[in-house]
Every structure is written in C-alpha cells, then in structure tokens.
Design an enzyme around this catalytic site. Sequence first.
Site, PDB file in Angstrom:
ATOM      1  N   THR A 132      30.401  27.823 -96.891  1.00 20.37           N
ATOM      2  CA  THR A 132      28.882  27.939 -96.568  1.00 20.37           C
ATOM      3  C   THR A 132      28.062  28.752 -97.707  1.00 20.37           C
ATOM      4  O   THR A 132      26.836  28.281 -98.209  1.00 20.37           O
ATOM      5  CB  THR A 132      28.623  28.704 -95.347  1.00 20.37           C
ATOM      6  OG1 THR A 132      29.241  28.224 -94.242  1.00 20.37           O
ATOM      7  CG2 THR A 132      27.201  28.838 -95.111  1.00 20.37           C
ATOM      8  N   ARG A 136      35.140  32.172-100.707  1.00 20.05           N
ATOM      9  CA  ARG A 136      35.581  33.482-100.002  1.00 20.05           C
ATOM     10  C   ARG A 136      37.080  33.321 -99.738  1.00 20.05           C
ATOM     11  O   ARG A 136      37.459  32.402 -99.118  1.00 20.05           O
ATOM     12  CB  ARG A 136      34.786  33.788 -98.972  1.00 20.05           C
ATOM     13  CG  ARG A 136      33.282  33.895 -99.440  1.00 20.05           C
ATOM     14  CD  ARG A 136      32.672  34.591 -98.000  1.00 20.05           C
ATOM     15  NE  ARG A 136      31.325  34.696 -98.565  1.00 20.05           N
ATOM     16  CZ  ARG A 136      30.323  34.699 -97.884  1.00 20.05           C
ATOM     17  NH1 ARG A 136      30.492  34.872 -96.729  1.00 20.05           N
ATOM     18  NH2 ARG A 136      29.085  34.756 -98.072  1.00 20.05           N
ATOM     19  N   HIS A 169      29.023  39.945 -95.690  1.00 19.71           N
ATOM     20  CA  HIS A 169      29.276  40.886 -94.548  1.00 19.71           C
ATOM     21  C   HIS A 169      30.558  41.102 -94.145  1.00 19.71           C
ATOM     22  O   HIS A 169      30.813  41.712 -93.341  1.00 19.71           O
ATOM     23  CB  HIS A 169      28.443  40.339 -93.563  1.00 19.71           C
ATOM     24  CG  HIS A 169      28.608  39.129 -93.175  1.00 19.71           C
ATOM     25  ND1 HIS A 169      28.177  37.927 -93.949  1.00 19.71           N
ATOM     26  CD2 HIS A 169      29.480  38.317 -92.119  1.00 19.71           C
ATOM     27  CE1 HIS A 169      28.442  36.804 -93.628  1.00 19.71           C
ATOM     28  NE2 HIS A 169      29.314  37.047 -92.627  1.00 19.71           N
ATOM     29  N   LYS A 181      30.271  32.956-106.310  1.00 20.19           N
ATOM     30  CA  LYS A 181      29.328  31.623-106.024  1.00 20.19           C
ATOM     31  C   LYS A 181      28.278  31.644-107.194  1.00 20.19           C
ATOM     32  O   LYS A 181      28.225  32.585-107.908  1.00 20.19           O
ATOM     33  CB  LYS A 181      28.608  31.851-104.788  1.00 20.19           C
ATOM     34  CG  LYS A 181      27.262  32.835-104.689  1.00 20.19           C
ATOM     35  CD  LYS A 181      26.581  32.538-103.485  1.00 20.19           C
ATOM     36  CE  LYS A 181      25.331  33.369-103.463  1.00 20.19           C
ATOM     37  NZ  LYS A 181      24.560  33.209-102.361  1.00 20.19           N
ATOM     38  N   ASP A 191      25.932  42.574 -99.366  1.00 20.33           N
ATOM     39  CA  ASP A 191      25.373  42.124-100.625  1.00 20.33           C
ATOM     40  C   ASP A 191      23.726  42.229-100.608  1.00 20.33           C
ATOM     41  O   ASP A 191      23.046  41.747-101.570  1.00 20.33           O
ATOM     42  CB  ASP A 191      25.698  40.712-101.071  1.00 20.33           C
ATOM     43  CG  ASP A 191      25.366  39.717-100.048  1.00 20.33           C
ATOM     44  OD1 ASP A 191      25.467  40.020 -99.032  1.00 20.33           O
ATOM     45  OD2 ASP A 191      25.412  38.588-100.348  1.00 20.33           O
ATOM     46  N   THR A 237      23.116  24.871 -91.445  1.00 16.68           N
ATOM     47  CA  THR A 237      23.445  26.509 -91.674  1.00 16.68           C
ATOM     48  C   THR A 237      23.719  26.614 -93.404  1.00 16.68           C
ATOM     49  O   THR A 237      24.271  25.875 -94.107  1.00 16.68           O
ATOM     50  CB  THR A 237      24.572  26.867 -90.843  1.00 16.68           C
ATOM     51  OG1 THR A 237      24.099  26.705 -89.556  1.00 16.68           O
ATOM     52  CG2 THR A 237      24.973  28.293 -91.063  1.00 16.68           C
ATOM     53  N   GLU A 247      17.446  32.485 -90.730  1.00 10.12           N
ATOM     54  CA  GLU A 247      18.616  32.022 -90.085  1.00 10.12           C
ATOM     55  C   GLU A 247      18.838  33.074 -89.065  1.00 10.12           C
ATOM     56  O   GLU A 247      18.293  34.177 -89.114  1.00 10.12           O
ATOM     57  CB  GLU A 247      19.883  31.815 -90.876  1.00 10.12           C
ATOM     58  CG  GLU A 247      19.747  30.705 -92.080  1.00 10.12           C
ATOM     59  CD  GLU A 247      21.104  30.483 -92.635  1.00 10.12           C
ATOM     60  OE1 GLU A 247      21.777  29.787 -92.043  1.00 10.12           O
ATOM     61  OE2 GLU A 247      21.308  31.378 -93.549  1.00 10.12           O
ATOM     62  N   GLU A 248      19.379  32.393 -87.950  1.00 13.35           N
ATOM     63  CA  GLU A 248      19.591  33.259 -86.636  1.00 13.35           C
ATOM     64  C   GLU A 248      20.462  34.462 -87.267  1.00 13.35           C
ATOM     65  O   GLU A 248      20.747  35.481 -86.678  1.00 13.35           O
ATOM     66  CB  GLU A 248      20.246  32.412 -85.628  1.00 13.35           C
ATOM     67  CG  GLU A 248      21.361  31.577 -86.035  1.00 13.35           C
ATOM     68  CD  GLU A 248      22.510  32.379 -86.253  1.00 13.35           C
ATOM     69  OE1 GLU A 248      22.910  33.411 -85.682  1.00 13.35           O
ATOM     70  OE2 GLU A 248      23.095  32.022 -86.951  1.00 13.35           O
ATOM     71  N   SER A 249      21.364  34.083 -88.189  1.00 14.92           N
ATOM     72  CA  SER A 249      22.360  34.930 -88.556  1.00 14.92           C
ATOM     73  C   SER A 249      21.906  36.312 -89.629  1.00 14.92           C
ATOM     74  O   SER A 249      22.389  36.651 -90.465  1.00 14.92           O
ATOM     75  CB  SER A 249      23.619  34.377 -89.630  1.00 14.92           C
ATOM     76  OG  SER A 249      22.631  33.527 -90.192  1.00 14.92           O
ATOM     77  N   LYS A 263      18.140  34.661 -99.101  1.00 13.82           N
ATOM     78  CA  LYS A 263      17.485  35.426 -98.160  1.00 13.82           C
ATOM     79  C   LYS A 263      17.362  37.069 -98.709  1.00 13.82           C
ATOM     80  O   LYS A 263      18.129  37.195 -99.629  1.00 13.82           O
ATOM     81  CB  LYS A 263      18.389  35.323 -96.878  1.00 13.82           C
ATOM     82  CG  LYS A 263      19.758  35.805 -97.045  1.00 13.82           C
ATOM     83  CD  LYS A 263      20.272  35.190 -95.590  1.00 13.82           C
ATOM     84  CE  LYS A 263      21.730  35.717 -95.490  1.00 13.82           C
ATOM     85  NZ  LYS A 263      22.637  34.444 -95.489  1.00 13.82           N
TER      86      LYS A 263
HETATM   87  C1  G1P Z   1      27.200  32.308 -91.883  1.00 16.23           C
HETATM   88  C2  G1P Z   1      25.909  32.195 -91.132  1.00 16.23           C
HETATM   89  C3  G1P Z   1      25.019  31.411 -91.996  1.00 16.23           C
HETATM   90  C4  G1P Z   1      24.737  32.212 -93.280  1.00 16.23           C
HETATM   91  C5  G1P Z   1      26.159  32.457 -93.936  1.00 16.23           C
HETATM   92  C6  G1P Z   1      25.937  33.245 -95.272  1.00 16.23           C
HETATM   93  O1  G1P Z   1      27.663  31.123 -91.965  1.00 16.23           O
HETATM   94  O2  G1P Z   1      26.297  32.007 -89.756  1.00 16.23           O
HETATM   95  O3  G1P Z   1      23.887  31.305 -91.267  1.00 16.23           O
HETATM   96  O4  G1P Z   1      24.139  31.547 -94.198  1.00 16.23           O
HETATM   97  O5  G1P Z   1      26.996  33.140 -93.029  1.00 16.23           O
HETATM   98  O6  G1P Z   1      25.525  34.354 -95.167  1.00 16.23           O
HETATM   99  P1  G1P Z   1      29.019  30.695 -91.164  1.00 16.23           P
HETATM  100  O7  G1P Z   1      30.047  31.637 -91.058  1.00 16.23           O
HETATM  101  O8  G1P Z   1      28.225  30.546 -89.596  1.00 16.23           O
HETATM  102  O9  G1P Z   1      29.284  29.277 -91.702  1.00 16.23           O
HETATM  103 ZN    ZN Z   2      24.991  38.802 -97.232  1.00 12.27          ZN
END
Ligand code: G1P
Ligand code: ZN
Length: 543
Positions: A18, A22, A114, A126, A279, A344, A363-365, A376
């Site tokens: 995403t 990582r 995170h 990235k 970050d 996402t 995003e909800e996250s 973001k």
């Molecule tokens: C998660 C969050 C997504 C965010 C990404 C990077 O990805 O759900 O919204 O863009 O981290 O911070 P996921 O682990 O769900 O693929």
């Molecule tokens: Zn981050």
Amino acid sequence: MTIQQLVTQPFSDQRPGTSGLRKKVTRFQQPHYLENFVQSIFDSVGSIQGKTLVVGGDGRYYNEQAIQIIIRMAAANGIGKIMVGRAGLLSTPAASTVIRKYQTHGGIILSASHNPGGPDGDFGIKYNTANGGPAPENITEAIYQCSRKIDRYLILDTANVPLEQCGSHPVGDMEVEVIDPVDDYAELMEQLFDFPAIRELLASGFTLRFDAMHAITGPYAHEILENRLGAATGTVINGTPLPDFGGHHPDPNLAHARELVEQLFSDNGPDFGAASDGDGDRNMILGRNFYVTPSDSLALLTANAHLIPGYREGLTGVARSMPTSLAVDRVAERQGIDCYETPTGWKFFGNLMDAGKVTLCGEESFGTGSSHIREKDGLWAVLFWLNILATRKQSVTEIVQQHWAEYGRNFYTRHDYEELDMEEAQGIIEHLERQFSTLEGRRLGSYGMELCDSFSYSDPVDGSTSSGQGIRILFKGGSRIVYRLSGTGTVGATLRVYIESYEPNPVRQHLDPQQALAPLIDIAVELGQIDSRTGRVNPSVIT
Ligand code: G1P
Ligand code: ZN
C-alpha cells in the site's frame, strides 16, 4: 573514491505494498537487500543523471545507515544532488513539501509509518515522484520487476556524510545539501492558515496537547505550535524522536495514544488534543471528553473549509478511500462538488489532485490532507482544526454535534484481526465472494441488502484500473460492511472489517458506536465466518 559495481542476486519479496516496501529491520539488514531495492528504484524512474532527489526518513532504527547507503549509491548512479533533512529526518509531508518546492525529480522516504520501530521492529522505503506523491502503480510495479532481475548495483566507496550539519557536502561528483527539516514545511503552513487567529485563541486560555509519540513530528510541533503559535511549553508531549519510539506503537488512535487520551478524558483536561504517527502523515483529533472519527473529521473540514485562508476560494472536489465513511459525501452533495471514491492508499489521490479535480482527501485510517502537497498531513489537519476552533469559537463537541444534526451521523468502526494465517484470511475473502449471488436482495436482521461486490476502481485521469480492492456489502439506507486485507502489515495477514450505519435522527446520534453498530458487527462476523475460520473471538484492535 571509486565506483564499485557489486554482483547481487534478486530477492523475491520486494513488491511494494500500500505504501512502499515494508519489512522487518532484520530483513533490510541482510546483505544487498536495501541496495537491490534502491538500485531498482534508480533503474525504473526515468533518467536521473544530474537530477536532484530528496531523501529523509522518520528517524526510526536503521534510518541513518540506510540514508548513507542511498547517498553513496546515488553518487555512483550519476545523480546530481541529494537534499536530505538534518540528521536524516524529514516527515513524510515535509518530504513532499520539499520535492514540490524545489521541483526535484522525486524523493526517497524511509519510514514504516505507524509500525513499531527498533532493531526488531519494521523499516520501509518508498519512492515519491516529482509531484511530491507516492509513485503510482506502474512505477512501483516497474521497480518490482527490476528487483526480480537485478544482478548488480553501483555504490561509491567513500566515507559517511556528516548529516548533523546543514550545508553542502560533496560526495564524488554529487552534492549533498543538508537542510533544516522543519523550515519549508512551517512556512507552507503559515501560508495556508490564519496564524494570528490561532495565536489569539491560544493566548485566550484555550489549552491543547499534542502527542508526537516519540516520532518525527516532535521537532515540527515544537516549532509550529510552541514557537510560532505561542502554545505553552509542555503542549507537545513525547516530542523527542527516538529510534524505537520509546518501545511504543507510533499510531495515533485510541488504543496507542493512551497517555493523550487519558489527559483529554480526565476532569479539567485540555480543550483540544491531537497526535500524529511515526512519519507525521496521520492525525487523531480529540476534544475534551470527545473523539472525532477520521471520517467525520474529513466531512467537517470540508464543511468548514471556507473559514480557512488557504481554502477560501472553495474546493474543487473531495475524495475518500472506499472504506472511509460516507459522511463527506453528504457535505459534497450539499456543496455541489464532486466526491470520488478511491481504493485504499494515498497514491490514488495524486492524479485527482494533479488534475485539479479534488482539493481535500481523506482515509478512515487517520489520514487527511489536501492538494497543498501529495501526502496526507498530520500537523496540517491539527492546524486546520485549530483554525476552525479559532474562528467559530465553539468547542470540538459543539462543532461535531452541530454537524451531525445538520447532515446526520455516520456511526463508524473498524475491527482489525492481526497476524492471521495468510490462507485463512484469503479464505474469508473468497468465502464472501462466493456468497455474492445468494446475498443480493436478501434481508439480514433489519438490514435489506442492496449490493455486494469486490471494489474495482477506474482512474478518471489516466484510465488505469485497480481491482480486488475490498469486499463491499451495501445495505439500503446507507449502512455498509467492508472487508479487505491490509497491504502494509509485515507479519501474516491483517483482516480489516469496516462497519458503518447512517443515523439521521439527532435523538439517536449520541449512542456509543460499538453499541449502535452491534447488530451489524454480528452480521459482519457471521457473513465472513471470521470466528470459525480464524479461531478469534475478538478483533485485535478496534478503532
Ligand atoms: C493502511 C491504511 C491505509 C493507509 C496505509 C498507509 O493500509 O488502512 O488507509 O493509506 O495504511 O498509511 P492497509 O494496511 O490497510 O493496507
Ligand atoms: Zn504514516
């Protein structure tokens, strides 16, 4: 100082997820692992001879070693200049700011966001393109394809660059410019927000607490909130970046930002609280005894953007990731602007912003941002809220409740099942897909089924299609259940279940979301056979 060409062999696990590649720190420390990926970047992002790249990271364990390797490889690959934050630090939004401001070819950001850090924690890398945003899928896929065939990489045999000193350092024929990591970003924030109004609010006795979670935003928050806006010393807690984030999980949510949450939910707590992640691109917003969901926050920022100097001209449109609640859709509809639903990941917003189709996205996250950069932006969201509070002179609770009364409330929760067996997790998704034909038109409890599908997105700007982006179960009246597998986890699989219902009646808007959503949560577990397939009775994290 000689350019070395070292022989290497491909690793099979370098497909970016995403948000970049990582892995565990220990994986990155394996001989040639980082080097292979960096060379694959250099080989896939167009001609880089003589060009400038930005490099920086969130300060987690292995940050500085990785940067020294990248600098030596960049010099060997003919790059003209590297701009790097002092001590190797740059928050993700600051890296995006610097790429855009100095019009560089792109940048490399070192972070696992995170995820926990330290020798046993996670690391990540990235590539961001010239617009300041994460590389789109055609580039990440090209990097991956290179990584599968790589047989050599180039590196300069030279000493480390002193990253503690701002200024210019030659490395072979390349220049390394060490820059202050905060300056350019702070200047951009001053252009967007009404700093005098926020300063006045803070001088009037309004209290706030910002939790930097021992991660990158510490120096940014000290400078912007305390030095430039005059917040009391001590406003910023956990403000010194540590390589292992103090052993904590630098994720700004109710579970992990516990110290902040306790302060805000205590008697006589501060008026406003916020936290950011490893970050610096995520944010959590709290009022006194009040939690604002990220989905609601996006809707509120959209509804109040006209109060902010940088957005006074109006928004061209908004975008949200598919699992993000539908709250912002209602605001966009009333304002007569477009609202886009994307898969996402922030990278899907880039094209929309570049084409001028959207101004705000979220995003909800715990991610919110705008076209001021292409990532973001955690502190940006905090300043946006402070600007609204300074202008409206109401509490966070009053502002949110008034919003619900006007637009209705979208009850929302996300249940994560972490470290599942990959096959079991995929089995749940496949099991759901097999049920599509029998579910349509059925009633589940008091919910009438409207549509179920596997979300697929066609980018309106470049026409590219991304399929398999999550299972959507949509009910009549605006309730939804969404299931998807995480693309950022590093251990096993993480199943995310997003549950939402729409409540237009103010009398019922004050319920606890877990209570209001209880019947839908049961349906979600049952439909996915989550408990029987995984043996898990409860989710690992509820946000
Ligand atoms: C998660 C969050 C997504 C965010 C990404 C990077 O990805 O759900 O919204 O863009 O981290 O911070 P996921 O682990 O769900 O693929
Ligand atoms: Zn981050």
